[in-house]
Design an enzyme around this catalytic site. Structure first.
Site, short mmCIF file in Angstrom:
data_model
loop_
_atom_site.label_atom_id
_atom_site.label_comp_id
_atom_site.label_asym_id
_atom_site.label_seq_id
_atom_site.Cartn_x
_atom_site.Cartn_y
_atom_site.Cartn_z
N LYS A 175 25.70 -10.65 -31.44
CA LYS A 175 26.74 -11.47 -30.54
C LYS A 175 26.12 -11.14 -28.91
CE LYS A 175 30.19 -11.33 -28.15
NZ LYS A 175 29.91 -12.04 -27.16
N GLU A 250 27.04 2.67 -26.54
CA GLU A 250 26.42 3.05 -25.13
C GLU A 250 27.43 2.25 -24.10
OE1 GLU A 250 23.77 4.46 -24.68
OE2 GLU A 250 22.26 4.30 -26.35
N CYS A 284 23.96 0.55 -16.40
CA CYS A 284 25.00 1.33 -16.95
C CYS A 284 24.43 2.97 -16.22
CB CYS A 284 24.84 1.47 -18.36
SG CYS A 284 23.24 1.36 -18.72
N GLU A 384 33.43 2.95 -12.58
CA GLU A 384 32.20 2.10 -12.40
C GLU A 384 32.48 0.89 -11.76
OE1 GLU A 384 30.68 0.73 -16.22
OE2 GLU A 384 28.77 1.73 -15.71
P1 NAP Z 1 31.97 -5.65 -21.87
O1 NAP Z 1 33.08 -6.39 -21.26
O2 NAP Z 1 32.27 -4.44 -22.55
O3 NAP Z 1 31.45 -6.78 -22.82
C1 NAP Z 1 30.22 -6.26 -23.68
C2 NAP Z 1 30.03 -7.15 -25.03
O4 NAP Z 1 31.15 -6.95 -25.70
C3 NAP Z 1 29.91 -8.64 -24.71
O5 NAP Z 1 29.03 -9.24 -25.50
C4 NAP Z 1 31.56 -9.04 -24.79
O6 NAP Z 1 31.50 -10.39 -24.90
C5 NAP Z 1 31.71 -8.17 -26.04
N1 NAP Z 1 33.15 -7.93 -26.05
C6 NAP Z 1 34.24 -8.01 -25.10
N2 NAP Z 1 35.32 -8.15 -25.65
C7 NAP Z 1 35.30 -7.52 -26.87
C8 NAP Z 1 36.12 -7.07 -27.84
N3 NAP Z 1 37.35 -6.87 -28.07
N4 NAP Z 1 35.59 -6.83 -29.39
C9 NAP Z 1 34.21 -6.99 -29.42
N5 NAP Z 1 33.35 -7.36 -28.53
C10 NAP Z 1 33.78 -7.72 -27.27
O7 NAP Z 1 30.74 -5.37 -20.80
P2 NAP Z 1 30.26 -6.27 -19.88
O8 NAP Z 1 31.12 -6.70 -18.98
O9 NAP Z 1 29.44 -7.45 -20.66
O10 NAP Z 1 29.25 -5.15 -19.41
C11 NAP Z 1 29.43 -4.44 -18.37
C12 NAP Z 1 29.65 -2.97 -18.82
O11 NAP Z 1 28.75 -2.83 -19.88
C13 NAP Z 1 29.60 -1.96 -17.97
O12 NAP Z 1 30.97 -1.18 -17.90
C14 NAP Z 1 28.45 -1.05 -18.26
O13 NAP Z 1 28.56 0.31 -18.02
C15 NAP Z 1 28.44 -1.21 -19.65
N6 NAP Z 1 26.78 -1.05 -20.18
C16 NAP Z 1 26.37 0.06 -20.61
C17 NAP Z 1 25.19 0.31 -21.00
C18 NAP Z 1 24.68 1.40 -21.78
O14 NAP Z 1 23.65 1.36 -22.23
N7 NAP Z 1 25.36 2.54 -21.54
C19 NAP Z 1 24.27 -0.69 -20.66
C20 NAP Z 1 24.77 -1.90 -20.12
C21 NAP Z 1 25.92 -2.04 -19.67
P3 NAP Z 1 31.97 -11.42 -23.75
O15 NAP Z 1 30.73 -11.41 -23.12
O16 NAP Z 1 32.22 -12.68 -24.52
O17 NAP Z 1 32.98 -10.80 -22.99
#
Ligand code: NAP
Ligand code: MG
Length: 481
Positions: A175, A250, A284, A384
């Protein structure tokens, strides 16, 4: 290209609802594609297909060397279609074409090549425990993997999951993030070309709260591999507890980038810049807290601010651009909100802080921003931001640097800049983070594990550790008495 369909069981089909949604190019605010809006029903179909492919299909049963050839073929196809994939990634995210085409897509292809090498090297152990028994372990695939990825490195972070999961013989449902599904969909087409058996790899774009959550709750999924925010990661862990499926997370970071007075100042300046401004700070592992030793603080910050003012922000497709727009209107508001918070809490805005007009004024551009006089108590140092906003924090000595560096709920990455090898290695031990760079920032390799301490998650992607996330150990006892 199939953007308005889901890829399930080797077939392209409309989502059950028949609905699509628009993705927006953050540099132009124009619609870039109409994309299938998958929901629980589509996820269910995809999991059924992955389940069939795992339980009855050829993938987990074929010769490991054959799986290797298909993974290698996938890498070749990514390379052959690199320009197109890179363009899709830049249109979707606003990252520069240079970053997608010269850095991230080539790295993704490399990840497939690395894990193609592993398929024939996954093995258990024989243990000589007693005369009356023959005992050994098997390493077997987990089954169906649900992968959920964010929008900052859409295809690269997907490759960190797809390649090891497939190498180990699993099947999967991906997804992608709603904002950035295009490279995942293009890759699905490449899996057809590579001869990956049907149902092994499935893609369902759709909202996280529906499609994502359905993947986490579904009893047909054996493991969820998630990259994204810490909040969503916590929710996933809670939900996965219902079926005790395996989880690897992650999550976010607030990584300290520590510059000692004896550092090579030129190198440290470059590292501070890439640490926070690579991919507009939507990283991240971003070095979003720059800790600078008192003795060089003013000189270092002066030079840094000069460079930041000269950083070219603009059209991601332009070769001379160093930083594109942030990913979405919402992210722009989030970043500007943090700038406001920094001002209110008493930090000094050294440069930036405003939305930027580029060309005709469209696009979610923001100035690269530096705050000085920041303390770890401020929100801009604790939370963050996921944007091009740097918080500069002074420190006294090595102990103070380590203490302040570790003063965070996160623990994804850290860096130290110094010419003193002992000081560097002591810091590398003491910093509570999954990766510590010494005189470098943001360097990655397919063979080197990456992941978090503390609330940055658990599990290590890449390297052999990344493969272990996708296998179970089975012990076999043969009675010889
Ligand atoms: P996010 O809101 O957590 O979303 C990540 C993924 O999860 C997206 O595909 C999102 O779908 C999905 N998602 C959202 N709510 C969900 C739920 N309740 N159940 C299951 N899946 C769900 O993060 P983001 O806004 O895309 O990205 C930014 C964040 O990612 C930052 O905080 C960053 O630190 C973190 N990040 C961490 C790493 C690492 O390797 N540690 C790498 C990159 C990013 P939708 O797009 O439809 O909301
Ligand atoms: Mg989100």
């Amino acid at each position: 290209m199939h953007t308005s369909e889901i890829f399930v069981g080797g077939q392209w089909r409309s989502p059950v609802s028949g609905e699509t949604y628009a993705t927006i190019n953050p540099a132009t605010e124009e619609v870039s594609a109409q994309v299938a809006k998958g929901d629980e029903r589509d996820i269910d179909l995809a999991i059924q297909a992955a389940r069939r492919a795992f339980d009855h299909g050829p993938w987990p049963r074929m010769a490991a060397a054959e799986r290797s050839r298909i993974l290698w073929k996938l890498a070749d196809l990514i390379t052959a279609n690199l320009e197109e994939m890179a363009r899709l990634e830049s249109v979707n995210t606003g990252k520069t074409l240079f970053d997608s085409g010269k850095v991230e897509l080539p790295f993704a292809a490399e990840v497939f090549r690395y894990y193609a090498g592993w398929t024939t090297k996954i093995h258990g152990e024989t243990l000589n425990l007693r005369d009356g028994a023959f005992t050994f372990t098997l390493r077997q695939p987990l089954g169906v993997v649900g992968a959920i990825v964010p929008w900052n490195f859409p295809f690269l972070l997907a490759s960190w999951k797809i390649a090891p999961a497939l190498a180990a013989g699993n099947t999967m449902v991906l997804k992608p993030a709603s904002l950035t599904p295009l490279t995942a969909l293009r890759f699905a087409e490449l899996t057809q070309e590579a001869g990956l058996p049907e149902g092994v790899f499935n893609v369902v774009p759709g909202p996280g709260s529906k499609a994502g959550m359905a993947l986490v709750r579904h009893p047909g999924v054996d493991k969820v591999a998630f990259t994204g925010s810490t909040d969503v990661g916590k929710g996933i862990m809670r939900e996965a507890a219902g079926s005790l499926k395996r989880v690897s997370l992650e999550l976010g970071g607030k990584s300290p980038n520590v510059v000692f007075a004896d550092a090579d100042m030129e190198a440290a300046l470059r590292g501070a810049m890439t640490g926070i401004f690579y991919n507009k700070g939507e990283v991240c592992a971003a070095g979003s807290r720059l800790l600078v030793e008192h003795r060089i603080h003013d000189e270092f910050v002066g030079k840094l601010v000069e460079r930041v003012k000269g950083l070219k922000v603009g059209d991601p497709m332009d070769k001379t651009t160093r930083m594109g727009p942030v990913v979405s209107a919402q992210q722009l508001q989030t970043v500007l909100g943090y700038v406001e918070a920094g001002r209110r809490e008493g930090a000094t805005l050294a440069t930036g802080g405003e939305r930027l007009q580029v060309g005709d004024g469209r696009g979610y551009f923001v100035q690269p921003t530096v705050f000085t006089g920041v303390s770890n108590a401020m929100r801009i140092a604790r939370e963050e931001i996921f944007g091009p906003v740097l918080s500069v924090i002074p420190f006294k000595d090595a102990d103070d640097a380590i203490a302040q560096g570790n003063e965070t709920f996160y623990g994804l990455a850290a860096a130290v800049w110094t010419r003193d090898v002992g000081k560097a290695l002591r810091a590398a031990r003491a910093l509570r983070a999954g990766t510590v760079w010494i005189n470098a920032y943001n360097l990655f390799d397919a063979a080197l594990p990456f992941g978090g301490f503390k609330e940055s998650g658990f599990g290590r992607e890449l390297g052999q550790a990344g493969l272990d996330l996708y296998t179970e150990v089975k012990s076999v006892w043969v009675d010889l008495s």
